[in-house]
Design a protein around this motif. Structure first.
Motif, PDB file in Angstrom:
ATOM      1  N   HIS A 405      17.166  -3.599   8.523  1.00 25.52           N
ATOM      2  CA  HIS A 405      16.036  -4.163   8.110  1.00 25.52           C
ATOM      3  C   HIS A 405      15.980  -5.599   7.499  1.00 25.52           C
ATOM      4  O   HIS A 405      15.144  -6.438   7.418  1.00 25.52           O
ATOM      5  CB  HIS A 405      15.377  -3.048   6.968  1.00 25.52           C
ATOM      6  CG  HIS A 405      14.329  -3.442   6.335  1.00 25.52           C
ATOM      7  ND1 HIS A 405      12.885  -3.292   6.550  1.00 25.52           N
ATOM      8  CD2 HIS A 405      14.180  -4.260   5.045  1.00 25.52           C
ATOM      9  CE1 HIS A 405      12.088  -3.704   5.922  1.00 25.52           C
ATOM     10  NE2 HIS A 405      12.601  -4.227   4.784  1.00 25.52           N
ATOM     11  N   SER A 406      17.132  -5.596   6.865  1.00 22.19           N
ATOM     12  CA  SER A 406      17.442  -6.967   6.067  1.00 22.19           C
ATOM     13  C   SER A 406      17.499  -8.138   7.312  1.00 22.19           C
ATOM     14  O   SER A 406      16.733  -9.207   6.974  1.00 22.19           O
ATOM     15  CB  SER A 406      18.492  -6.810   5.297  1.00 22.19           C
ATOM     16  OG  SER A 406      18.769  -5.926   4.408  1.00 22.19           O
ATOM     17  N   ASN A 409      14.039  -8.539   8.536  1.00 20.53           N
ATOM     18  CA  ASN A 409      13.153  -9.219   7.109  1.00 20.53           C
ATOM     19  C   ASN A 409      13.422 -10.665   6.768  1.00 20.53           C
ATOM     20  O   ASN A 409      12.499 -11.479   6.708  1.00 20.53           O
ATOM     21  CB  ASN A 409      13.315  -8.381   5.993  1.00 20.53           C
ATOM     22  CG  ASN A 409      11.770  -7.948   5.152  1.00 20.53           C
ATOM     23  OD1 ASN A 409      10.943  -8.198   5.600  1.00 20.53           O
ATOM     24  ND2 ASN A 409      12.242  -8.040   3.767  1.00 20.53           N
ATOM     25  N   ILE A 410      14.763 -10.834   6.607  1.00 21.88           N
ATOM     26  CA  ILE A 410      14.997 -12.239   6.652  1.00 21.88           C
ATOM     27  C   ILE A 410      14.624 -13.184   7.524  1.00 21.88           C
ATOM     28  O   ILE A 410      14.068 -14.049   7.262  1.00 21.88           O
ATOM     29  CB  ILE A 410      16.538 -12.453   6.237  1.00 21.88           C
ATOM     30  CG1 ILE A 410      17.045 -11.448   4.905  1.00 21.88           C
ATOM     31  CG2 ILE A 410      16.853 -13.895   5.765  1.00 21.88           C
ATOM     32  CD1 ILE A 410      18.402 -11.560   4.831  1.00 21.88           C
ATOM     33  N   LYS A 445       6.028 -10.827   4.153  1.00 19.71           N
ATOM     34  CA  LYS A 445       6.716 -11.078   3.032  1.00 19.71           C
ATOM     35  C   LYS A 445       6.330  -9.961   2.007  1.00 19.71           C
ATOM     36  O   LYS A 445       7.045  -9.498   1.088  1.00 19.71           O
ATOM     37  CB  LYS A 445       6.354 -12.364   2.338  1.00 19.71           C
ATOM     38  CG  LYS A 445       7.490 -12.921   1.635  1.00 19.71           C
ATOM     39  CD  LYS A 445       7.192 -14.405   1.581  1.00 19.71           C
ATOM     40  CE  LYS A 445       7.888 -14.872   0.035  1.00 19.71           C
ATOM     41  NZ  LYS A 445       7.428 -15.839  -0.493  1.00 19.71           N
ATOM     42  N   LYS A 446       5.086  -9.646   2.142  1.00 13.39           N
ATOM     43  CA  LYS A 446       4.702  -8.643   0.855  1.00 13.39           C
ATOM     44  C   LYS A 446       4.719  -7.377   1.656  1.00 13.39           C
ATOM     45  O   LYS A 446       3.752  -6.939   2.499  1.00 13.39           O
ATOM     46  CB  LYS A 446       3.230  -9.035   0.457  1.00 13.39           C
ATOM     47  CG  LYS A 446       3.516  -9.601  -0.939  1.00 13.39           C
ATOM     48  CD  LYS A 446       2.016  -9.802  -1.446  1.00 13.39           C
ATOM     49  CE  LYS A 446       2.185  -9.260  -2.963  1.00 13.39           C
ATOM     50  NZ  LYS A 446       0.592  -9.417  -3.374  1.00 13.39           N
ATOM     51  N   ARG A 447       5.406  -6.588   1.307  1.00 11.46           N
ATOM     52  CA  ARG A 447       5.710  -5.164   2.048  1.00 11.46           C
ATOM     53  C   ARG A 447       4.408  -4.453   1.607  1.00 11.46           C
ATOM     54  O   ARG A 447       4.129  -3.496   2.564  1.00 11.46           O
ATOM     55  CB  ARG A 447       6.813  -4.490   0.977  1.00 11.46           C
ATOM     56  CG  ARG A 447       7.510  -3.595   1.874  1.00 11.46           C
ATOM     57  CD  ARG A 447       8.840  -3.080   1.178  1.00 11.46           C
ATOM     58  NE  ARG A 447       8.150  -2.041  -0.037  1.00 11.46           N
ATOM     59  CZ  ARG A 447       7.995  -1.023   0.170  1.00 11.46           C
ATOM     60  NH1 ARG A 447       7.856  -0.558   1.474  1.00 11.46           N
ATOM     61  NH2 ARG A 447       7.524  -0.149  -0.725  1.00 11.46           N
ATOM     62  N   ASN A 448       3.890  -4.654   0.431  1.00 13.37           N
ATOM     63  CA  ASN A 448       2.751  -3.550   0.275  1.00 13.37           C
ATOM     64  C   ASN A 448       1.577  -3.959   0.955  1.00 13.37           C
ATOM     65  O   ASN A 448       0.487  -3.203   1.074  1.00 13.37           O
ATOM     66  CB  ASN A 448       2.339  -3.572  -1.227  1.00 13.37           C
ATOM     67  CG  ASN A 448       3.592  -3.149  -2.062  1.00 13.37           C
ATOM     68  OD1 ASN A 448       4.481  -2.231  -1.386  1.00 13.37           O
ATOM     69  ND2 ASN A 448       3.847  -3.376  -3.042  1.00 13.37           N
ATOM     70  N   ASN A 471      -5.453  -8.522  -5.529  1.00 15.73           N
ATOM     71  CA  ASN A 471      -4.068  -8.902  -5.212  1.00 15.73           C
ATOM     72  C   ASN A 471      -4.021 -10.372  -4.830  1.00 15.73           C
ATOM     73  O   ASN A 471      -5.075 -10.670  -4.330  1.00 15.73           O
ATOM     74  CB  ASN A 471      -3.906  -8.313  -3.773  1.00 15.73           C
ATOM     75  CG  ASN A 471      -3.509  -6.692  -4.523  1.00 15.73           C
ATOM     76  OD1 ASN A 471      -3.434  -6.216  -5.411  1.00 15.73           O
ATOM     77  ND2 ASN A 471      -3.317  -5.893  -3.269  1.00 15.73           N
ATOM     78  N   ARG A 472      -3.288 -10.878  -5.266  1.00 11.58           N
ATOM     79  CA  ARG A 472      -3.147 -12.403  -5.257  1.00 11.58           C
ATOM     80  C   ARG A 472      -2.657 -12.487  -3.579  1.00 11.58           C
ATOM     81  O   ARG A 472      -1.838 -11.955  -3.135  1.00 11.58           O
ATOM     82  CB  ARG A 472      -1.864 -12.804  -5.789  1.00 11.58           C
ATOM     83  CG  ARG A 472      -2.170 -14.391  -5.868  1.00 11.58           C
ATOM     84  CD  ARG A 472      -0.912 -14.933  -6.793  1.00 11.58           C
ATOM     85  NE  ARG A 472      -0.466 -13.871  -7.659  1.00 11.58           N
ATOM     86  CZ  ARG A 472       0.247 -14.255  -8.631  1.00 11.58           C
ATOM     87  NH1 ARG A 472       1.054 -15.530  -8.813  1.00 11.58           N
ATOM     88  NH2 ARG A 472       0.776 -13.399  -9.571  1.00 11.58           N
ATOM     89  N   SER A 473      -3.570 -13.587  -2.914  1.00 12.71           N
ATOM     90  CA  SER A 473      -3.199 -13.493  -1.506  1.00 12.71           C
ATOM     91  C   SER A 473      -2.036 -14.622  -1.720  1.00 12.71           C
ATOM     92  O   SER A 473      -1.957 -15.534  -2.316  1.00 12.71           O
ATOM     93  CB  SER A 473      -4.163 -14.240  -0.794  1.00 12.71           C
ATOM     94  OG  SER A 473      -5.529 -13.886  -1.436  1.00 12.71           O
ATOM     95  N   LEU A 476      -2.166 -18.688  -1.719  1.00 15.47           N
ATOM     96  CA  LEU A 476      -3.447 -19.470  -1.979  1.00 15.47           C
ATOM     97  C   LEU A 476      -3.994 -19.556  -3.393  1.00 15.47           C
ATOM     98  O   LEU A 476      -5.056 -20.265  -3.502  1.00 15.47           O
ATOM     99  CB  LEU A 476      -4.426 -18.601  -1.091  1.00 15.47           C
ATOM    100  CG  LEU A 476      -4.567 -18.572   0.354  1.00 15.47           C
ATOM    101  CD1 LEU A 476      -5.524 -17.703   1.005  1.00 15.47           C
ATOM    102  CD2 LEU A 476      -4.793 -20.318   0.779  1.00 15.47           C
TER     103      LEU A 476
END
Lengths: 549, 214
Positions: A405-406, A409-410, A445-448, A471-473, A476
């Motif tokens: 996964h890493s 992801n990276i 980048k944002k998993r959620n 949630n902060r986009s 932006l």
């Protein structure tokens, strides 16, 4: 304390084999394991148990000298555009191998052909460190012996020995009685090779500059331009030294944190099974292994190994500055934790081991560094048994899958980085709309936020407060209000912070690659103006404090 | 022995010798305080499952030796820790002065995202105090650390220290700043999580943290 030791030593005469009095209720399995192991450990070499290297932890030496995972390192260097360094290193290594190999092949030719297969192995360039050393020693011994040879009748190769080319090895071996004439040609190849490398990397006007100091260049020149026309295999050593330190200082740490390194580790993990040593000396997998041992209720064994390891290393490494009393205190700390009858974490060693250790600790000159070696070996072997189960456990698979996964992801984040860089070719062609910007790479980048956030929550329409709870986009936001209520603009990024501001990166995403820096700057300024207008309107400050926005 | 938990964090306890690191750990995992414990050789482990904001989180705590002579070995365990308690002794100026060194080690060797909480231990020994609360909190502020004074003897603030640190880690996970699935993060998903199915969580925001959008 002394009294206690004495009384413990008294029991020595009639010691029972088993320690019935040990309160090992918490660790019954360990005890039985340990007793069986005792029988096995007679003809074992304990040395390797104290080695500090793990297959999983690659040092720069492993990579450059032993060519472990070198392909990943080359890939990494290519990805950051610094492949010159590693390519030069490899070419010099090739050159070295050719020379050494050469020498040893001559040696073989002179004496006998026994080592021929070995030399042929070298031909494949997969020289392991060991071979490499062998070649070296062979060469030296040959040099010594060559004197002898001159005095005897066998002088055929005396002068040419170091000069033949490796490519002609087989010929050379089969016809070594008549190749004197060829040697001159080979000498030529050989020097040519050196000059080629020199011209390519070392010379002042070289196409690939390595940032070498002048002194370095000079010493290479003098190495190559020997009056006798002989070139030794280490004539590029100064360059290699510089390369090594440059790579180590500037690139190696980043490599270790890169997906390439993890890929190399995954290769190792999948190519053969790990042993206990590999796990003990790699912190990442040790984190999982510790948890595994805890689930198996024998974490104490790991603690014991680590304790002994520290104790031993400390005594061996600082033997000169060692205070015997301190060493004894350390030894007693270990004793009281694991061995004593009142031990806080008893492991369940038999009484004879305990007694041996007691007398080893109570020496006048302080305990020996090796005084816990015997129990260490037993525990080491016991834990090695757990490794097998660990490698089949869920935790190990979790470790593997997180490794994989890493890498993914990276990679996705680093791609994102290159997108936002103004030099990226993709910035306009594939991502020229606002909508695209919010998409894949960014979101990953944002998993959620795995689901694209295009829907409008009707709650938000009626609840003005919810606007601020959104949630902060990523990327932006223009800034934030800190705890003192002051607005911190992302436009004027913290001078301490490295790199571009988030906004600047964002702007550069919209600028085509072909545009010059000036144009980019323009675009950025315009964006700045627009944004300033917006913030001026929306963030109307209560006082003049925010003028600098 | 396999209680379920959602996350597993690797925690370090570091700081000079004799500051009470092992006592803190022992107090936290429920052992009795001992006045004259042996110093730690190598590493000792402790673990505990705590509940943070409704999430059961297991802490795997690495209690390291504080002696200078073991420093080189203990440093090798820093890598991949999610959180650390950096302990000094409020009755020892030396242990406070050594903090900068410990901190540098932790920051360079552990992961850059490591969450560190400064702990001034032995709060119960007020009469022997050599380091004031103010100067320690100033040090903490300068170095972006959280700060608590604790007493491993009375148990005051011990649990809070571990919890506070864990909460911050958890918050970082929820904002996406930390990725538990990234290797070396010092975080594992536990037995009780179905990670990929987890619903997106709404990050808890304080009013001061609101961001302005274009």
């Amino acid at each position: 304390m002394i009294k206690f030791w004495k009384s413990a030593a008294k029991g020595k005469t009639g010691c029972p084999v088993r320690p019935p009095e040990l309160k090992s209720t918490s660790t019954p399995d360990i005890k039985s394991l340990i007793n069986t192991q005792l029988l096995l450990e007679e003809n074992e070499d304990p040395k390797h148990m104290f080695d500090k290297n793990s297959k999983l932890t690659l040092s720069l030496c492993d990579i450059l000298n032993e060519k472990k995972a070198i392909k990943y390192f080359v890939q990494y260097m290519e990805s950051i555009g610094k492949e010159v360094l590693i390519k030069c290193w490899l070419e010099i290594e090739d050159f070295k191998i050719q020379t050494q190999y050469q020498d040893s092949s001559n040696e073989n030719g002179n004496y006998s052909k026994i080592n021929r297969t070995k030399s042929l192995d070298l031909h494949c360039k997969c020289v392991s460190k060991k071979d490499y050393k062998d070649v070296n020693t062979q060469r030296f011994s040959w040099q010594d012996n060559s004197e002898l040879f001159t005095s005897t009748s066998n002088t055929r190769h005396k002068n040419e020995c170091s000069m033949s080319s490796c490519r002609n090895l087989s010929e050379h071996l089969t016809s070594n009685s008549s190749n004197t004439s060829k040697e001159n040609v080979k000498t030529g190849n050989y020097t040519e090779e050196a000059i080629k490398i020199f011209k390519k990397y070392v010379a002042l006007e070289a196409p690939f500059q390595l940032d070498l100091p002048d002194s370095n260049r000079k010493s290479v020149i003098s190495n190559i331009c020997q009056p006798e026309g002989k070139i030794t295999e280490d004539c590029f050593q100064p360059v290699q030294d510089i390369l090594f330190s440059q790579i180590e200082k500037n690139y190696f740490n980043d490599f270790v944190n890169s997906p390439f390194y993890i890929k190399a580790q995954i290769d190792i993990l999948t190519s053969g099974s790990l042993n206990l040593k590999d796990i003990l000396h790699n912190e990442t997998i040790l984190f999982y292994f510790t948890e595994f041992l805890e689930q198996e209720s024998c974490r104490v064994l790991l603690e014991f190994l680590m304790g002994v390891m520290h104790f031993r290393d400390n005594l061996l490494n600082n033997s000169s500055s060692q205070d015997p009393a301190q060493a004894q205190a350390d030894a007693i700390a270990i004793y009281e934790k694991y061995f004593s009858l009142q031990a806080t974490h008893p492991i369940g060693f038999p009484t004879d081991i305990r007694l041996t250790i007691e007398s080893d600790i109570c020496r006048e000159e302080g305990p020996l560094p090796t005084c816990f070696d015997m129990p260490y070996r037993i525990v080491f072997k016991t834990l090695a048994l757990y490794v097998k189960t660990f490698l089949e456990s869920e935790l190990y698979f979790k470790y593997l899958s997180e490794m994989i996964h890493s890498v993914e992801n990276i990679w996705s984040t680093s791609h994102h980085k290159s997108h936002s860089d103004c030099s990226s070719e993709f910035s306009i062609s594939t991502q020229n709309t606002l909508l695209a910007m919010g998409d894949p790479v960014f979101r990953k980048k944002k998993r959620n936020l795995s689901v694209p956030d295009m829907t409008i929550d009707s709650n938000q329409l009626y609840n003005a407060d919810a606007l601020w709870q959104r949630n902060r986009s990523d990327g932006l936001s223009l800034g934030r209000v800190n705890s003192l209520g002051r607005f911190e603009s992302k436009f004027e990024p913290d001078p301490d912070k490295k790199g571009k501001s988030v906004l600047k990166k964002m702007v550069s995403r919209f600028v085509p690659t072909s545009t010059s820096k000036v144009e980019e700057e323009m675009a950025w300024q315009i964006a700045h103006m627009i944004v300033k207008d917006v913030t001026d309107l929306t963030m109307a400050p209560p006082d003049n404090e925010h003028e600098d926005m | 022995m396999s209680e379920s938990y959602e996350y597993l964090f690797k925690f370090l306890v570091i700081g000079s010798a004799g500051t009470g690191k092992s006592s803190l750990l022992n107090n936290f995992i429920g052992n009795k305080f001992k006045e004259d414990r042996c110093h730690t050789i190598g590493v000792e482990f402790g673990s505990k499952i705590v509940n943070i904001g409704g999430k059961s989180t297991k802490l795997q705590i690495w209690d390291t030796a504080g002696q200078e002579r073991f420093r080189s070995v203990t440093r090798s365990y820093y890598r991949g820790a999610a959180g650390a308690l950096l302990v000094y002794d409020i009755t020892s100026r030396d242990s406070f002065n050594a903090l900068a060194n410990w901190l540098r080690d932790a920051r360079t060797l552990a992961s850059p995202n490591i969450v560190i909480l400064l702990v001034g231990n032995k709060k119960d020994m007020e009469e022997a105090r050599e380091v004031t609360f103010t100067e320690a909190s100033q040090f903490a502020q300068e170095n972006e650390l959280m700060f608590l004074e604790t007493s491993a003897k009375t148990g005051e603030n011990v649990e809070e220290a571990f919890l506070k640190c864990s909460k911050t880690i958890l918050a970082k996970i929820e904002t996406g700043e930390l990725d538990p699935e990234r290797i070396g993060s010092g975080i594992q998903y536990g037995t009780g999580t179905s990670k990929r199915l987890a619903a997106p969580k709404k990050p808890a925001r304080t009013p001061s943290d609101c961001a302005c959008h274009v």
